[in-house]
Design a protein around this motif. Structure first.
Motif, PDB file in Angstrom:
ATOM      1  N   VAL A   1       0.842  -1.188   0.000  1.00 37.80           N
ATOM      2  CA  VAL A   1       0.000   0.000   0.000  1.00 37.80           C
ATOM      3  C   VAL A   1       0.882   1.244   0.000  1.00 37.80           C
ATOM      4  O   VAL A   1       1.803   1.363   0.805  1.00 37.80           O
ATOM      5  CB  VAL A   1      -0.916   0.038   1.245  1.00 37.80           C
ATOM      6  N   ALA A   2       0.586   2.167  -0.909  1.00 34.40           N
ATOM      7  CA  ALA A   2       1.244   3.476  -0.918  1.00 34.40           C
ATOM      8  C   ALA A   2       0.193   4.515  -0.575  1.00 34.40           C
ATOM      9  O   ALA A   2      -0.962   4.415  -0.997  1.00 34.40           O
ATOM     10  CB  ALA A   2       1.848   3.773  -2.284  1.00 34.40           C
ATOM     11  N   VAL A   3       0.599   5.514   0.197  1.00 30.77           N
ATOM     12  CA  VAL A   3      -0.301   6.589   0.605  1.00 30.77           C
ATOM     13  C   VAL A   3       0.301   7.907   0.152  1.00 30.77           C
ATOM     14  O   VAL A   3       1.473   8.187   0.427  1.00 30.77           O
ATOM     15  CB  VAL A   3      -0.519   6.597   2.133  1.00 30.77           C
ATOM     16  N   VAL A   4      -0.499   8.698  -0.570  1.00 33.70           N
ATOM     17  CA  VAL A   4      -0.074  10.008  -1.030  1.00 33.70           C
ATOM     18  C   VAL A   4      -1.114  11.049  -0.623  1.00 33.70           C
ATOM     19  O   VAL A   4      -2.246  10.722  -0.305  1.00 33.70           O
ATOM     20  CB  VAL A   4       0.133  10.065  -2.566  1.00 33.70           C
TER      21      VAL A   4
ATOM     22  N   PRO B   1       5.970  13.018 -11.909  1.00 33.69           N
ATOM     23  CA  PRO B   1       4.555  12.688 -11.693  1.00 33.69           C
ATOM     24  C   PRO B   1       4.289  11.262 -11.243  1.00 33.69           C
ATOM     25  O   PRO B   1       3.366  11.008 -10.480  1.00 33.69           O
ATOM     26  CB  PRO B   1       3.904  12.944 -13.055  1.00 33.69           C
ATOM     27  N   SER B   2       5.098  10.313 -11.685  1.00 36.99           N
ATOM     28  CA  SER B   2       4.842   8.915 -11.356  1.00 36.99           C
ATOM     29  C   SER B   2       5.810   8.377 -10.302  1.00 36.99           C
ATOM     30  O   SER B   2       6.005   7.163 -10.197  1.00 36.99           O
ATOM     31  CB  SER B   2       4.925   8.059 -12.618  1.00 36.99           C
TER      32      SER B   2
ATOM     33  N   ILE C   1      -3.580   4.819  -2.067  1.00 36.00           N
ATOM     34  CA  ILE C   1      -4.572   5.580  -1.303  1.00 36.00           C
ATOM     35  C   ILE C   1      -4.201   7.055  -1.418  1.00 36.00           C
ATOM     36  O   ILE C   1      -3.056   7.439  -1.170  1.00 36.00           O
ATOM     37  CB  ILE C   1      -4.571   5.181   0.187  1.00 36.00           C
ATOM     38  N   TYR C   2      -5.194   7.872  -1.791  1.00 43.47           N
ATOM     39  CA  TYR C   2      -4.982   9.317  -1.926  1.00 43.47           C
ATOM     40  C   TYR C   2      -5.777  10.026  -0.835  1.00 43.47           C
ATOM     41  O   TYR C   2      -6.995   9.864  -0.747  1.00 43.47           O
ATOM     42  CB  TYR C   2      -5.461   9.784  -3.299  1.00 43.47           C
TER      43      TYR C   2
ATOM     44  N   HIS D   1      -1.193  13.076 -11.098  1.00 51.89           N
ATOM     45  CA  HIS D   1      -1.044  11.734 -11.667  1.00 51.89           C
ATOM     46  C   HIS D   1      -1.490  10.670 -10.648  1.00 51.89           C
ATOM     47  O   HIS D   1      -2.221   9.732 -10.995  1.00 51.89           O
ATOM     48  CB  HIS D   1       0.407  11.504 -12.091  1.00 51.89           C
ATOM     49  N   ALA D   2      -1.069  10.836  -9.412  1.00 59.69           N
ATOM     50  CA  ALA D   2      -1.466   9.889  -8.364  1.00 59.69           C
ATOM     51  C   ALA D   2      -2.976   9.935  -8.142  1.00 59.69           C
ATOM     52  O   ALA D   2      -3.623   8.897  -7.989  1.00 59.69           O
ATOM     53  CB  ALA D   2      -0.730  10.193  -7.068  1.00 59.69           C
TER      54      ALA D   2
END
Length: 131
Positions: free
Chosen positions: A11-14, A46-47, A59-60, A91-92
């Motif tokens: 999981v990545a959170v931004v 952006p990526s 997750i944003y 982008h995210a």
């Protein structure tokens, strides 16, 4: 769900500053997930979120300026600062699996929504993989 099922999901959170990324990542790790806060809001790439973390789930966390100033009153954030972070996060935001506006939510509420989402995601993923 077993802990080992959780650890199979990256999981990545931004999100912008003060949106709750660090708090959420800490809670996800405590719950057994492989979670990472990606400082996409500070990157011109952006990526970057994809390159650094290669997550299964992105997750944003969103926030508006008024809430940001309440959460971090010492930051000298201007509307254009948040606009720039949102530009860097575009982008995210376009590729996220879950979008949460955290303005009116407690960290426990955000955590609950994300954990419910991940539980459903894991059951779908594991079912499709035959696990």
């Amino acid at each position: 769900m077993r802990t080992d099922d959780r650890s199979r999901i990256k999981v990545a959170v931004v999100g912008a500053c003060a949106s709750g990324k660090s708090t959420l990542v800490s809670a996800l790790k405590d719950a057994g997930y492989e979670a990472r806060h990606v400082a996409q809001e500070h990157s011109y790439v952006p990526s970057m979120w994809q390159r650094i973390s290669q997550p299964d789930v992105l997750i944003y966390l969103d926030i508006n300026l008024d809430t940001l100033m309440v959460r971090r009153p010492r930051l000298k954030f201007r509307p254009e600062d948040l606009a720039e972070q949102n530009r860097r996060l575009k982008h995210a935001r376009e590729h996220c699996d879950m979008f949460i506006n955290t303005d009116q939510l407690s960290s426990d509420e955000v955590q609950g929504q994300v954990l419910s989402f991940l539980k459903e995601y894991a059951s779908t993923k594991l079912a499709s993989n035959g696990s």
